[in-house]
Design an enzyme around this catalytic site. Sequence first.
Site, PDB file in Angstrom:
ATOM      1  N   GLU A  10      -4.810  -8.968   1.040  1.00 20.10           N
ATOM      2  CA  GLU A  10      -5.394  -8.485   2.305  1.00 20.10           C
ATOM      3  C   GLU A  10      -6.892  -8.394   2.120  1.00 20.10           C
ATOM      4  OE1 GLU A  10      -2.968  -5.564   4.236  1.00 20.10           O
ATOM      5  OE2 GLU A  10      -4.721  -4.520   5.042  1.00 20.10           O
ATOM      6  N   GLU A  44       0.800  -1.227   0.000  1.00 20.49           N
ATOM      7  CA  GLU A  44       0.000   0.000   0.000  1.00 20.49           C
ATOM      8  C   GLU A  44       0.835   1.281   0.000  1.00 20.49           C
ATOM      9  OE1 GLU A  44      -2.921  -0.098   3.102  1.00 20.49           O
ATOM     10  OE2 GLU A  44      -3.990  -1.804   2.231  1.00 20.49           O
TER      11      GLU A  44
END
Length: 835
Positions: free
Chosen positions: A214, A139
Amino acid sequence: MYRIIPTVTLNGKIVDNERLRFGIRDVSISAKGLFVNGKYVKVHGVCCHQDHAGVGSALPDYLQYYRIRLLKDMGVNGYRTSHNPPTPELLDACDSLGMLVLDENRLLNSSPEYINQFEHLLKRDRSHPSVFLWSIGNEEWGVQTSSFGKRIAQTLVTKQKELDPTRTCTYAADVPNVFNGVNEVIPVRGFNYRHFAAAEYHRDHPNQPLIGSEMGSTVTTRGIYEKDSIRAYVPDQDITAPWWASKAEDWWKLCAPNDWWIGGFVWTGFDYRGEPTPYQWPNVNSHFGIMDMCGFPKNIYYYYQSWWSDKDVLHISPHWNWLGKEGKPVDVWVNTNADNAELFLNGKSLGKKDMPRNGHLQWSVNYQPGTLEAVAYKNGKKLTTKIETTGAPSEVVVTPYKTTMLADGRDATVINITVADKQGRLVPDANNLIQFSISGDAKIIGVGNGDPSSHEADKILDGNPIAIGWQRHLFNGKCQVIVQSGKTASTIKFEAKSDGLYTGSTDILTILPASSHATIETKNIQSNKKNIGKVLGADISFLPQLEDRGMKFSDKGVQKDAIWILKEHGFNYVRLRIFNNPSADSGYSPGKGFCDLEHTKQMAKRIKAAGLKFLLDFHYSDTWADPGKQYKPSAWKGLSFPVLKDSVYEFTKKVVSELKNQGTAPDMVQIGNEINHGLVWPEGQVKHLDSLAELVKAGTDAVLKVEPSTIILLHIALGGQNDESVFFLENMLSRGVYFDVIGESYYPKWHGTLDDLRNNLSDLARRYGKDIVVVEYSQLKKEVNDIAFNLPGNRGKGTMIWEPLNTWEKIFDEKGNSNDLILEYDEINKKFLKN
């Protein structure tokens, strides 16, 4: 796993060496999915921070194994090391226990410093067979969709291929159907959330493998069923998720049926400190975990277990203690992988429903105290479970997950604390304050309870003048203590107290590392050659004493010999204990000698006359022997070890010979009773493993000398403690101890949950290829037998209930009349012995 020992020599002398483990397996990742050793594998994964109640990130090595086992029990097969290189001890645990690892780099950065860190990660971890995929980062919002991020990713991917061409890599991108940037060059597309866009991305890029790096992020608080913004709790069901994330069912229903979707890693396996979404103060840790900070399951655990494991799962939530809500609706969830389920309240059906694939079932139930039961069928197999309204707490229950530790200053054990009512039922909503004490060379290193808003001390610092001692409130019925060993062999005494409740305690033995070395090759373990048959037995050694008091037994109003009553209800084995000299003043039965050789011979005749088989249990003591006490007979005190060993041999030989001579030779013999802490102390204590093994072999040799066909059982009291079971058995096998059957005791208050029992026995069956009997139990009769008769490789041979005539969950009342519990054995016999 294999071992290799590289050595450095100088002038012919070894100056350094290292013991390394490695494994060999084949991993292939393509647009068709993940294949391990040629077999398609769906990743059932979790993301985890290294953080545990009481100790934070400073986990003793044992806790790594403890946590990985908890995950595997749920059905997890993949672990993402979010968001940093893992400690090597975690990878050791994953290697040993069979957990796939997504090994993650800290930052998407190509500067010399971070390239060096990435190189170190690759070189350090590439020999671990558990690592199946690398992650170059997570991220990086500022660069992940830019050409700059693309170039950084190219550099890291090139370095990964250079240093480990056998694997590939991914990047955890929290973007939907976006290809620009990192995703253009990353071999495996990683999806952080955005599950709704996975199918579109696969449509547009069908040749690029895809994994959920995720997923999920349901927020729950264990044991809480109403939103509480003051204490910062959220309901313990799969109903709440942040805006960027999803509930468990939302993402898994999309992932499960699609082979091109490699699987996913749920955020997170365990709660962790920080990120207390959706609240802030007074929270001190997250709500994301499938388990809390201690590893206690939340209800979402059973959703994933239903669809990720091969176990038969049937779970009801919430608990059934709702004082003051009589007549008001309660939202009841059933998680199961059965075909259907029917719910009953106090025996009345509330309806039957079919189970949707990858879903759950719900009922709205007007609360009444009593019993809420679910009955389900899976491929024709009946599953049952129930929850009950409990009474007030009466007793503190201490459940240790190891009772033998290495005295190396590093080993540790987890002790879970609960409370039970007067009927032995765990109280799920208790919040009692529990105080802990410990003596011996060990220390408490942390406590916790899974409450995300608890500000109680996790640690008590030495020398703190205002310290109030080790203590913790229960949070919805549970708390946890972590104990670490010292460096001297010692007997550790641990107690847990609470005002107005009976105290709980356990003994833990620590042994020097040098004495515990065990190296065995599983392939060399002798498998059973004797026909054990199926066992449905009972230890009724109290029977002569009860009859001496004038007690008579009857069934359906007809007075009979208790042995014959047992036979008529399906029992086929009787277990008898024998003491050396119980009539001694310090013995079990002063003056009367119950459980001596003569009483045993009389009972053996009755058993054989009834056509039943007979297990003889040597205690090698004048009185009770169990893990807390294994005192040698008074006649053996002061003997040298060679003479002591001869005495064990001669006593065993005499007993078995006399039984054989009267035509009642035992069909099975156990050398010692619950001997995981040893027998004939102090020489045979577990800290003296060599002499312990010699004493066991002396008894075994004597039995087989008299009657070679006798089945030998090794009895340990570790029903739910797998680590310690393996430790003991491997140390005995490596020292040449012979046995045909592994016998385990299982009492929930000391030996853990039914899942703990199932997991332990299943592992022992696979690991050693020996038959297994639960040789002592009392509670949960149907459940224990269901586990004991259904082990891998047909190694589960059955059970022996302990003293059902007059103790614990007895099958006769105080007057000797059979009760309804005896009828359960008609069903157990029909289910397991007649098939």
